[in-house]
Scaffold this motif. Sequence first.
Motif, PDB file in Angstrom:
ATOM      1  N   LEU A  67       3.050   7.553 -11.805  1.00  0.00           N
ATOM      2  CA  LEU A  67       4.468   7.474 -11.442  1.00  0.00           C
ATOM      3  C   LEU A  67       5.364   7.949 -12.575  1.00  0.00           C
ATOM      4  O   LEU A  67       6.530   7.570 -12.635  1.00  0.00           O
ATOM      5  CB  LEU A  67       4.828   6.031 -11.073  1.00  0.00           C
ATOM      6  N   ASP A  68       4.799   8.771 -13.473  1.00  0.00           N
ATOM      7  CA  ASP A  68       5.550   9.218 -14.646  1.00  0.00           C
ATOM      8  C   ASP A  68       6.544  10.305 -14.251  1.00  0.00           C
ATOM      9  O   ASP A  68       6.166  11.428 -13.947  1.00  0.00           O
ATOM     10  CB  ASP A  68       4.587   9.745 -15.710  1.00  0.00           C
ATOM     11  N   CYS A  69       7.792   9.933 -14.242  1.00  0.00           N
ATOM     12  CA  CYS A  69       8.831  10.906 -13.882  1.00  0.00           C
ATOM     13  C   CYS A  69       9.028  11.942 -14.982  1.00  0.00           C
ATOM     14  O   CYS A  69       9.468  13.054 -14.709  1.00  0.00           O
ATOM     15  CB  CYS A  69      10.156  10.183 -13.615  1.00  0.00           C
ATOM     16  N   THR A  70       8.675  11.594 -16.245  1.00  0.00           N
ATOM     17  CA  THR A  70       8.902  12.508 -17.362  1.00  0.00           C
ATOM     18  C   THR A  70       8.062  13.757 -17.220  1.00  0.00           C
ATOM     19  O   THR A  70       8.545  14.885 -17.358  1.00  0.00           O
ATOM     20  CB  THR A  70       8.582  11.819 -18.690  1.00  0.00           C
ATOM     21  N   SER A  71       6.757  13.579 -16.909  1.00  0.00           N
ATOM     22  CA  SER A  71       5.879  14.733 -16.761  1.00  0.00           C
ATOM     23  C   SER A  71       6.291  15.598 -15.586  1.00  0.00           C
ATOM     24  O   SER A  71       6.241  16.827 -15.646  1.00  0.00           O
ATOM     25  CB  SER A  71       4.435  14.264 -16.585  1.00  0.00           C
ATOM     26  N   ALA A  72       6.717  14.939 -14.516  1.00  0.00           N
ATOM     27  CA  ALA A  72       7.166  15.707 -13.356  1.00  0.00           C
ATOM     28  C   ALA A  72       8.413  16.501 -13.686  1.00  0.00           C
ATOM     29  O   ALA A  72       8.551  17.675 -13.303  1.00  0.00           O
ATOM     30  CB  ALA A  72       7.434  14.769 -12.172  1.00  0.00           C
ATOM     31  N   ASP A  73       9.323  15.880 -14.448  1.00  0.00           N
ATOM     32  CA  ASP A  73      10.535  16.595 -14.838  1.00  0.00           C
ATOM     33  C   ASP A  73      10.218  17.739 -15.788  1.00  0.00           C
ATOM     34  O   ASP A  73      10.784  18.831 -15.675  1.00  0.00           O
ATOM     35  CB  ASP A  73      11.515  15.620 -15.502  1.00  0.00           C
ATOM     36  N   LEU A  74       9.279  17.486 -16.725  1.00  0.00           N
ATOM     37  CA  LEU A  74       8.904  18.554 -17.654  1.00  0.00           C
ATOM     38  C   LEU A  74       8.247  19.713 -16.932  1.00  0.00           C
ATOM     39  O   LEU A  74       8.478  20.888 -17.266  1.00  0.00           O
ATOM     40  CB  LEU A  74       7.956  17.993 -18.727  1.00  0.00           C
ATOM     41  N   GLU A  75       7.434  19.405 -15.960  1.00  0.00           N
ATOM     42  CA  GLU A  75       6.788  20.475 -15.195  1.00  0.00           C
ATOM     43  C   GLU A  75       7.816  21.301 -14.444  1.00  0.00           C
ATOM     44  O   GLU A  75       7.750  22.532 -14.417  1.00  0.00           O
ATOM     45  CB  GLU A  75       5.790  19.857 -14.218  1.00  0.00           C
TER      46      GLU A  75
ATOM     47  N   ARG B 108       0.822  -1.197   0.000  1.00  0.00           N
ATOM     48  CA  ARG B 108       0.000   0.000   0.000  1.00  0.00           C
ATOM     49  C   ARG B 108       0.863   1.257   0.000  1.00  0.00           C
ATOM     50  O   ARG B 108       1.983   1.256   0.498  1.00  0.00           O
ATOM     51  CB  ARG B 108      -0.903   0.039   1.241  1.00  0.00           C
ATOM     52  N   CYS B 109       0.287   2.320  -0.572  1.00  0.00           N
ATOM     53  CA  CYS B 109       0.959   3.624  -0.564  1.00  0.00           C
ATOM     54  C   CYS B 109       0.777   4.289   0.800  1.00  0.00           C
ATOM     55  O   CYS B 109      -0.311   4.249   1.380  1.00  0.00           O
ATOM     56  CB  CYS B 109       0.385   4.535  -1.647  1.00  0.00           C
ATOM     57  N   SER B 110       1.824   4.883   1.291  1.00  0.00           N
ATOM     58  CA  SER B 110       1.748   5.680   2.516  1.00  0.00           C
ATOM     59  C   SER B 110       1.781   7.169   2.216  1.00  0.00           C
ATOM     60  O   SER B 110       1.186   7.979   2.924  1.00  0.00           O
ATOM     61  CB  SER B 110       2.904   5.307   3.450  1.00  0.00           C
ATOM     62  N   GLU B 111       2.475   7.548   1.200  1.00  0.00           N
ATOM     63  CA  GLU B 111       2.578   8.931   0.729  1.00  0.00           C
ATOM     64  C   GLU B 111       2.482   8.932  -0.782  1.00  0.00           C
ATOM     65  O   GLU B 111       2.815   7.922  -1.425  1.00  0.00           O
ATOM     66  CB  GLU B 111       3.905   9.560   1.183  1.00  0.00           C
ATOM     67  N   PRO B 112       2.022  10.048  -1.409  1.00  0.00           N
ATOM     68  CA  PRO B 112       1.472  11.263  -0.810  1.00  0.00           C
ATOM     69  C   PRO B 112       0.073  11.033  -0.239  1.00  0.00           C
ATOM     70  O   PRO B 112      -0.497   9.947  -0.403  1.00  0.00           O
ATOM     71  CB  PRO B 112       1.438  12.231  -1.993  1.00  0.00           C
TER      72      PRO B 112
ATOM     73  N   LEU C 226      -0.432  -0.670  -4.552  1.00  0.00           N
ATOM     74  CA  LEU C 226       0.576  -0.383  -5.573  1.00  0.00           C
ATOM     75  C   LEU C 226       0.198  -1.014  -6.905  1.00  0.00           C
ATOM     76  O   LEU C 226       0.511  -0.463  -7.967  1.00  0.00           O
ATOM     77  CB  LEU C 226       1.945  -0.895  -5.124  1.00  0.00           C
ATOM     78  N   GLU C 227      -0.472  -2.151  -6.862  1.00  0.00           N
ATOM     79  CA  GLU C 227      -0.839  -2.834  -8.101  1.00  0.00           C
ATOM     80  C   GLU C 227      -1.848  -2.032  -8.932  1.00  0.00           C
ATOM     81  O   GLU C 227      -1.923  -2.208 -10.155  1.00  0.00           O
ATOM     82  CB  GLU C 227      -1.427  -4.204  -7.781  1.00  0.00           C
ATOM     83  N   LYS C 228      -2.619  -1.146  -8.272  1.00  0.00           N
ATOM     84  CA  LYS C 228      -3.657  -0.397  -8.979  1.00  0.00           C
ATOM     85  C   LYS C 228      -3.192   0.988  -9.421  1.00  0.00           C
ATOM     86  O   LYS C 228      -3.987   1.781  -9.918  1.00  0.00           O
ATOM     87  CB  LYS C 228      -4.896  -0.273  -8.092  1.00  0.00           C
ATOM     88  N   LEU C 229      -1.929   1.291  -9.221  1.00  0.00           N
ATOM     89  CA  LEU C 229      -1.394   2.557  -9.709  1.00  0.00           C
ATOM     90  C   LEU C 229      -1.238   2.505 -11.227  1.00  0.00           C
ATOM     91  O   LEU C 229      -0.950   1.454 -11.798  1.00  0.00           O
ATOM     92  CB  LEU C 229      -0.035   2.841  -9.060  1.00  0.00           C
TER      93      LEU C 229
END
Length: 354
Positions: free
Chosen positions: A282-290, A262-266, A274-277
């Motif tokens: 979890l896309d690091c690309t969009s976060a980096d682009l932002e 299970r997720c604890s954060e955010p 975690l299986e349903k994410l």
Amino acid sequence: MGMMKTWDDYHGNDRAFRICKLAMRWATTTCVLLSLTKAERCPAGCTCAESTRTVTCRGLQEGDLPMDFPHWVTNLIVKGNNISILVSEVFSPYGTRLELLNLSLSENNIQIVEGGAFLGLAHLQRLDLSGNRLFSISVRAFSGLQELRYLCLNNSLTSLAVAQVSGALTTGTLRRLQWLELSGNRLKTVPLNTLDKLNLQVLDLTNNSIQTIGKENVSRLSEHKAIRVFLASNPFDCNCDLQSLHFWLQNASQCPDASLLRCSEPEGRRGRPLEKLHREDLDCTSADLEAVSYVFLGIVLALIGVVFLMVLYLNREGIKKWLNNIREACRDQMEVYHYRYEQDCDPRLANVAV
């Protein structure tokens, strides 16, 4: 004529011979029984069950291991005592006659395991050190345990011992180790810098403080597909750093309790499996682009500000003249209003106007 031996003489000699023979047998039997009793006696403070070949020792006053175990023992349980240090070669005085297969030293307040502490236990297959408070583990702590299959270190490792346990496990001694339990030790990552020197089939990392497993550890686990890793009851931080672990969980079958993660954060994803994410979660690309967009916007605004200041500086004379003209025009206008105000307020000028 020589003396003739009577029947009574022969009968007396035969009876004496029999008595001596019986006495010798009794003495021999007594010695054997005494030696067996001494060899088979149960150590003080322990209970012995020869049918299961088990010796259990609890509440030892001295806090040291007994030195007179029966030779038949294969299962030794020493629990709830105050054995702060496992000194080097603590089992060596038993020699080769003690062929232990299972050894449990749980909940004994063990704090230090010196190098070669288990020398002499060449046949040992299971070792339980759970429930202790290990501060120091020698890199040679498990030397001599070539046949060890199972090792339990649940609820035993302090932060100081966590940094040492990896070296103790990967010296090459435990090449037959198949089952390793490290539950309840507040671990933040996998405490093994290599898996090549082990033959692990089960790695228990449940109930720790693992928030994520880095790409390097995930790759290491992927290379050893025979390992089953248990990860339940860890506070996973479901951000873009969890991407490699999420991909591994979806594409490998090495985590039997994956459905319990299970997720604890955010906060917005707390309690979410975690299986349903989704991948975009979890896309690091969009976060980096932002992040890059915000940085670029800041740079553009800073450049505009610098250009504006340069324009003001280059036109400072014209701006000064323009400001002076505005001030003079305002002054003239204010004087006209002031003159009209004085006329309107004088009653004599009003009568003349009439």
